[in-house]
Design a protein around this motif. Structure first.
Motif, PDB file in Angstrom:
ATOM      1  N   GLU A 351      67.880 -37.150  68.260  1.00 32.13           N
ATOM      2  CA  GLU A 351      68.377 -36.930  66.905  1.00 32.13           C
ATOM      3  C   GLU A 351      68.636 -38.227  66.147  1.00 32.13           C
ATOM      4  N   PHE A 352      69.185 -39.213  66.830  1.00 36.94           N
ATOM      5  CA  PHE A 352      69.533 -40.436  66.114  1.00 36.94           C
ATOM      6  C   PHE A 352      68.293 -41.227  65.698  1.00 36.94           C
ATOM      7  N   LEU A 353      67.162 -41.000  66.375  1.00 37.16           N
ATOM      8  CA  LEU A 353      65.936 -41.700  66.006  1.00 37.16           C
ATOM      9  C   LEU A 353      65.212 -41.027  64.853  1.00 37.16           C
ATOM     10  N   LEU A 354      65.690 -39.864  64.442  1.00 49.04           N
ATOM     11  CA  LEU A 354      65.116 -39.226  63.262  1.00 49.04           C
ATOM     12  C   LEU A 354      65.414 -40.049  62.007  1.00 49.04           C
ATOM     13  N   LEU A 355      66.301 -41.035  62.136  1.00 52.21           N
ATOM     14  CA  LEU A 355      66.586 -41.940  61.026  1.00 52.21           C
ATOM     15  C   LEU A 355      65.464 -42.965  60.869  1.00 52.21           C
ATOM     16  N   LEU A 356      64.643 -43.117  61.907  1.00 56.64           N
ATOM     17  CA  LEU A 356      63.551 -44.082  61.853  1.00 56.64           C
ATOM     18  C   LEU A 356      62.328 -43.464  61.185  1.00 56.64           C
TER      19      LEU A 356
END
Length: 714
Positions: A351-356
């Motif tokens: 989920e946190f890499l969906l910011l990339l």
């Protein structure tokens, strides 16, 4: 009734309308399915050539043509792949959900690499009926002696099949579009959808408009055998210049006006399919601009290239984000064998890499029938864990070997990392020692460095601190003075120091490692000045995510505690005092507590009198870290109208500096004419340094300040 066993029968008359309407959530996805089928047909034919079961024509180049015809309301998909015989049409088209790709893989599993075959379920072709009233197939198999086949279906369960007239090996699928789907035979819409789903498919895809009257000009050297020449353009005659020799005269190359060529839509060898060593910085940046239409250069990127235990390739970009004006939501495009599947599938991408921003291609993904969601599979979790590990390894490596560059990137990548630490415990553990904090001098420190860092020691601050110590404590001659400047026995001070020295080891074992932090440099400027004067350091944490983030770090690092600089007055800020002076401070605290509680009408206000080294500070407010965090949490989850703990409640303390003349004055003139006004002003001055005044408080503060200036003017 006797026991009976058997197989469930499915009535095609009932299931076909369901397939037409509900097979895919997005109707434009039929482009992807039909183009994918064409890619598979070309791939299979090449494999047969490699295995010696077929010889490709000289100069063969696999391609797919998408032809729109708004006049006839048709859309055509044409490939030069392996084609089908009548029996194969019967098997793969007339029998719903019989996958030709699966059958091919099974037949040649010992000879071919099945990873490059896209189709699996045999339902892709039927997506055409979501937008078409009628579908035609014209196909000719690569097999020797095969006859062309023509197949028609009007969207019901009935079809017709007969000999066709196709002369080239391959397949053409023609869709006669429904009235409510005519947008799909618009050239611009077709380009948009094909680019969306097919930009990186492994076979060249060309888009053209039937019977187009558009043309283009090409040089003779650029003319291709397939070009339709409309006219030859004669070069313009140039006037001869005097003195120009014949050798200097250059004949202009002939030009031709030709029918507009089909437009190449896709890139068959996308960057992620290459080895990282083969890619240049410029190629990475150009790929980023092309795919994400973001013309700000990415900070850096991670090239994923894994063959075992599963096949996964991709590129993840860390974009530069303006946190104040832009959404921090990124885009991760998921591909399967270069076929676009979806954006940001959370089962695969942490989920946190969906910011990339980035692309991930994993042929091993267990897709469901529509390829738009993933099955609940442990394999998917392993992929997410691998991606998380690669990101953590990259960041840790940069922190170790490229610290200066890592420092430059930190402010931009901090939201990704902090969010990742909150969402993923394993990622948090890996990044624990590589998270950076900017200190009061603007230097970036890791958490271990924050815990080991020495106090700030500038020349000016050292002199100030030394002067304060000489004024308030033990002098160079070993003489101590009390608050009135009178000498006290040096043995008392030494005895206390000795006792503290004996107790220190035991205290150090239990003592928490405190990291002080600032949330607003302007609001907390006085506290920052006091910290610097005391040769202490703090880190700057200004984002909303920082509060839950530091709580996470505290839970992961035993004995580490984060404390805002206005949470307490540290011993380093206090002047040394004798036991007698401490007793007097206690008496003064009791007296002034009653006075301030009465004047301010705050019965719960905690007041404490301290001797601060900085004599220019009259008053300040501290709020315990626990109380402040509780207030922040309650504000976050409060409902409208819900009462919130305000200033003056439990946890807040008004600190009065016994070394300041105003505090000394109010102590000696508690019944004075201006005592109440001074008490109110001291409290508001302290509060302004701690938090903004509300509208009513600010109005009173301004009025009172004017009154004070009027007194001075008299």
């Amino acid at each position: 009734m006797a026991t009976k066993q058997g197989s469930l029968s499915i009535n095609s008359e009932n299931i076909f309308p369901i397939i037409k309407k509900w097979l895919y959530s997005d109707h434009d996805i039929f482009y992807r399915e039909l183009v994918s089928n064409g890619c598979d047909a070309v791939t299979k034919l090449k494999k047969l050539d490699m295995m010696g079961e077929y010889t490709l024509p000289e100069g063969y180049k696999g391609r797919i043509d998408v032809i729109v015809d708004p006049d006839k309301k048709t859309l055509t998909f044409k490939d030069n792949g392996l084609g089908m015989t009548a029996d194969e049409v019967e098997e793969y088209i007339n029998q719903i959900a019989f996958s030709g790709a699966t059958d091919f893989i099974e037949k040649y599993k010992d000879k071919s690499n099945s990873d490059q075959i896209i189709g699996h379920f045999g339902l892709g072709f039927y997506s055409a009926f979501m937008v078409a009233d009628e579908v035609h197939i014209d196909t000719l198999s690569y097999k020797e002696g095969a006859k062309a086949v023509h197949w028609e279906c009007d969207g019901g369960t009935e079809f017709s099949m007969e000999d066709g007239d196709r002369t080239e090996v391959g397949t053409t699928i023609t869709l006669f579009l429904s009235e409510n789907c005519l947008e799909f035979c618009n050239e611009y819409k077709a380009r948009e959808v094909v680019k969306k789903y097919c930009s990186f498919m492994p076979t060249e895809i060309y888009l053209s408009k039937a019977d187009t009257k558009e043309s283009q000009i090409v040089k003779e050297s650029e003319l291709l055998p397939d070009d339709t020449v409309i006219e030859e353009i004669q070069p313009e005659k140039k006037e001869e210049k005097e003195g120009e020799e014949a050798s200097e005269k250059k004949e202009e190359e002939k030009k031709f006006k030709i029918k507009k060529r089909p437009e190449l839509i896709n890139e068959t060898h996308p960057l992620w399919t290459k080895h990282p060593n083969e890619c240049t910085k410029e190629e990475y940046q150009e790929f980023y601009r092309t795919v994400f239409h973001d013309y700000k250069e990415p900070l850096f990127w991670i090239h994923l290239n894994m063959d075992y235990p599963f096949n996964l390739k991709g590129i993840l970009y860390f974009p530069k984000i303006n946190m104040e004006y832009e959404s921090i939501e990124g885009t991760i495009k998921l591909y399967n064998n270069q076929v676009f599947i979806a954006d940001n599938i959370k089962e695969v991408i942490p989920e946190f890499l969906l910011l990339l921003k980035g692309v991930i291609d994993c042929p091993d993904l267990p897709l469901n029938v529509s390829r738009s969601a993933l099955q609940n599979d442990g394999f998917v979790k392993k992929i997410a864990e691998y991606i998380t590990k690669k990101v953590a390894d990259k960041l840790a490596g940069m922190c170790k070997t490229e610290k200066e560059e890592y420092d430059k990137y930190w402010d931009d990548i901090a939201p990704f990392i902090k969010y990742g630490c909150l969402k993923d415990d394993k990622f948090c553990e890996k990044m624990n020692d590589y998270i950076l904090f900017k200190n009061l001098d603007g230097k970036y420190l890791t958490l271990p460095e924050c815990l080991e860092t020495k106090p700030i020691d500038t020349a000016d601050d050292a002199e100030k601190a030394e002067g304060a110590e000489k004024a308030e404590g033990e002098t160079a001659e070993g003489v101590a003075r009390d608050e009135n400047g009178e000498k006290v026995e040096a043995e008392v001070v030494k005895e206390d120091a000795s006792e503290n020295a004996e107790e220190a080891p035991a205290e150090d074992e239990k003592k928490e490692k405190i990291v002080y932090y600032v949330t607003d440099e302007q609001q907390q400027s006085q506290y920052i000045s006091m910290f610097k004067a005391a040769k202490m350091d703090a880190v700057i944490l200004t984002h909303n995510i920082d509060q839950p983030f530091i709580s996470q770090l505290e839970s992961k690092n035993e004995g580490v505690k984060f404390q805002r600089i206005d949470a307490d007055v540290t011993d380093a800020m206090k002047a040394k005092t004798s036991k007698k002076a401490e007793k007097e401070l206690e008496e003064q605290t009791e007296t002034l507590s009653k006075l301030f509680q009465k004047v301010l009408k705050k019965s719960k206000l905690s007041v404490k009198v301290e001797r601060l080294k900085n004599k220019k500070v009259s008053s300040m407010i501290t709020l315990s870290e626990e109380s402040r965090r509780m207030q922040d949490m309650m504000k976050m989850y409060s409902m409208p109208g819900m009462s919130m703990p305000g200033m003056g409640d439990e946890g807040e303390t008004l600190i009065l500096n016994a070394n300041h003349p105003l505090v000394q004055y109010i102590t000696e003139h508690q019944e004075g004419e201006n005592a109440n006004m001074i008490c109110e002003q001291l409290y508001d001055l302290a509060k302004i340094q701690h938090a903004p005044l509300d509208a009513e408080e600010m109005a009173k503060f301004i009025t009172r300040s004017n009154d004070i200036m009027m007194l001075l003017a008299k």
